[in-house]
Design a protein around this motif. Structure first.
Motif, short mmCIF file in Angstrom:
data_model
loop_
_atom_site.label_atom_id
_atom_site.label_comp_id
_atom_site.label_asym_id
_atom_site.label_seq_id
_atom_site.Cartn_x
_atom_site.Cartn_y
_atom_site.Cartn_z
N ARG A 50 0.77 -1.34 -0.06
CA ARG A 50 -0.07 -0.03 -0.02
C ARG A 50 0.86 1.24 0.06
N ASN A 51 1.90 1.14 0.61
CA ASN A 51 2.91 2.31 0.84
C ASN A 51 4.03 2.24 -0.17
N ILE A 52 4.09 1.29 -1.06
CA ILE A 52 5.21 1.15 -2.13
C ILE A 52 6.46 0.97 -1.33
N GLY A 53 6.54 0.39 -0.28
CA GLY A 53 7.74 0.14 0.49
C GLY A 53 8.66 1.18 0.94
N SER A 54 7.78 2.61 1.15
CA SER A 54 8.47 3.50 1.53
C SER A 54 8.87 3.54 3.12
N GLN A 55 10.22 3.98 3.37
CA GLN A 55 10.68 3.80 4.66
C GLN A 55 9.99 4.80 5.87
N TYR A 56 9.63 5.82 5.21
CA TYR A 56 8.92 6.99 5.94
C TYR A 56 7.47 6.43 6.37
N ALA A 57 6.81 5.65 5.32
CA ALA A 57 5.67 5.24 6.09
C ALA A 57 5.73 3.99 6.66
N LEU A 58 7.22 3.10 6.82
CA LEU A 58 7.46 2.01 7.45
C LEU A 58 7.22 2.61 8.85
#
Length: 442
Positions: A50-58
């Protein structure tokens, strides 16, 4: 979900318990482990897609995952009781310790109170003794002391009179003994100069050491006789009175010998061819003979009476002084007792302060334990297990479903792992920490 955090404690686990309850909990947890792992892994994969693997979203998702894990742990009531069991035990032990310390504290306080009472009583005794020391002189009979009032004043008056009389007797016997035994009379000197020579002491020493020593020491013979008279008068019996009479007679005879010797020299100096040989009947007819006797013997009696009087007064004064010295020693003993009691009291005070500190620390620990018991204990090592599964799901998405360059994938994975490590550190999920305790703010 937003949760307010007030305090965070990181504690090493000592929760290895035996028993049916522990086994049941471990069994139940074991059954759910695999399903929870799968759930977290799948959730990580789904959230990563859902978040395209973004580290910020992680970072945000990991916080949400941790909040979810915390809520799940709250629901495991039996597990929470099991984890908190050592804190319950420690709290009970601390409460027992406080009770024992409180009893010890009350005993110490009672000891200090008793010591204060003793010290106050001893100080009152010291004040009483000081008052008695001053009052003894005024009213010795009040303290059952058989001593006359004003003994000290009478003593000093008697001593003031005795000193000049003693000097008179010393001068008289030096002069008369020199005139009687060593001096050569001449017609050029008047009678009084022949009897009482003002330079008798100097002339005796100039004549020789024997003469000088004789006239110097002979007054002490009479003083010694007077002292013996006083000592015999202490005993009120016939034997003592006889001895006193003998001493008076001896003194009188010695004075008579001195007067006879002097009068004989004067008679020989003035006699004529018709004069009879000097003898005792002739001496009795001479006024100078009796004058020398009474100038010495009567004054000697006066000296003896005054000496006896001041010795008796000194004895009376000594009774009072003795009682004062006894009270002074008692005061010193009481002061030493006070010092010992004060030292004992200071030692007990130190022990009391130590006990109070221990009680305060114990109460502080009880309060801290109660807050831990009321809080939620998060098994952080378990969380690391599930959070790592979540991260694996996230990274699995990046490797399998995210179509970007290999280098970009590797950089993204490295950044996600770094974000994961930062998150674990922020929530206390490290390899050295078994549990974390969270106290929610009211």
């Amino acid at each position: 979900m937003t949760i307010q955090i007030k305090n965070l404690f990181r504690l090493k686990s000592n929760t290895n318990f035996d028993g049916e309850n522990s086994e049941a909990i471990n069994s139940k947890v074991g059954e759910n482990d695999e399903s929870r792992k799968r759930t977290y892994h799948e959730t990580g994969f789904r959230d990563g897609s859902r978040n395209i693997g973004s580290q910020y979203a992680l970072k945000i998702c990991l916080n949400a995952i941790y909040a979810k894990f915390q809520n799940e742990e709250k629901e495991f009531i039996e597990k929470q009781k099991h984890i908190k069991e050592p804190y319950f035990v420690e709290q009970k032990n601390k409460e027992t310790e406080v009770k024992a310390l409180t009893v010890s504290k009350e005993n110490k306080e009672e000891q200090i109170t008793q010591l204060d009472v003793k010290i106050r009583d001893i100080k009152d005794q010291i004040e009483t003794l000081k008052f008695e020391m001053n009052d003894l002189v005024r009213d010795p009979e009040k303290y059952y002391i058989n001593a006359k009032k004003g003994a000290s004043t009478k003593f000093w008056i008697g001593l003031f009179i005795l000193i000049p009389i003693s000097l008179y007797l010393f001068t008289f016997y030096v002069s008369t003994s020199y005139s009687a035994f060593f001096k050569v009379f001449d017609l050029d000197s008047n009678i009084m100069m022949n009897v009482l020579d003002p330079k008798a002491y100097e002339k005796a020493w100039s004549d020789g050491a024997l003469e000088g020593a004789f006239v110097t020491l002979i007054p002490f013979v009479f003083i010694g006789l007077g002292y013996l008279i006083h000592m015999f008068s202490e005993n009120k019996n016939i034997s003592s009175y006889i001895k006193i009479g003998i001493l008076f007679l001896t003194t009188f005879i010695f004075d008579a010998i001195l007067a006879y010797q002097i009068e004989e020299k004067i008679y020989e100096l003035n006699k004529t061819f018709d004069s009879k040989p000097f003898d005792l009947p002739i001496a009795f007819t001479k006024i100078q003979f009796w004058g020398i006797i009474f100038a010495g013997f009567v004054v000697y009696i006066i000296w003896g009476l005054v000496f006896d009087f001041i010795m008796k007064e000194n004895k009376e004064k000594d009774k009072i002084k003795h009682e004062q010295q006894l009270r002074k020693k008692d005061i010193q003993i009481h002061q030493e007792r006070i010092s010992d009691l004060e030292e004992n009291k200071n030692s007990i005070m130190k022990d009391l302060n130590s006990i109070k500190e221990l009680i305060a620390k114990a109460y502080g620990r009880i309060t801290e334990l109660q807050r831990i018991i009321d809080a939620v204990i998060i098994p952080t090592k378990e969380y690391v297990l599930y959070a790592s599964e979540y991260l694996q799901g996230w990274i699995t998405f990046i490797h399998e479903k995210l179509f970007v360059a290999k280098t970009e994938k590797e950089n993204l994975v490295r950044e996600c792992i770094e974000a994961y490590n930062i998150h674990c550190e922020s929530v206390g999920a490290t390899h050295d920490t078994q549990n974390s305790i969270y106290l929610s703010a009211v």
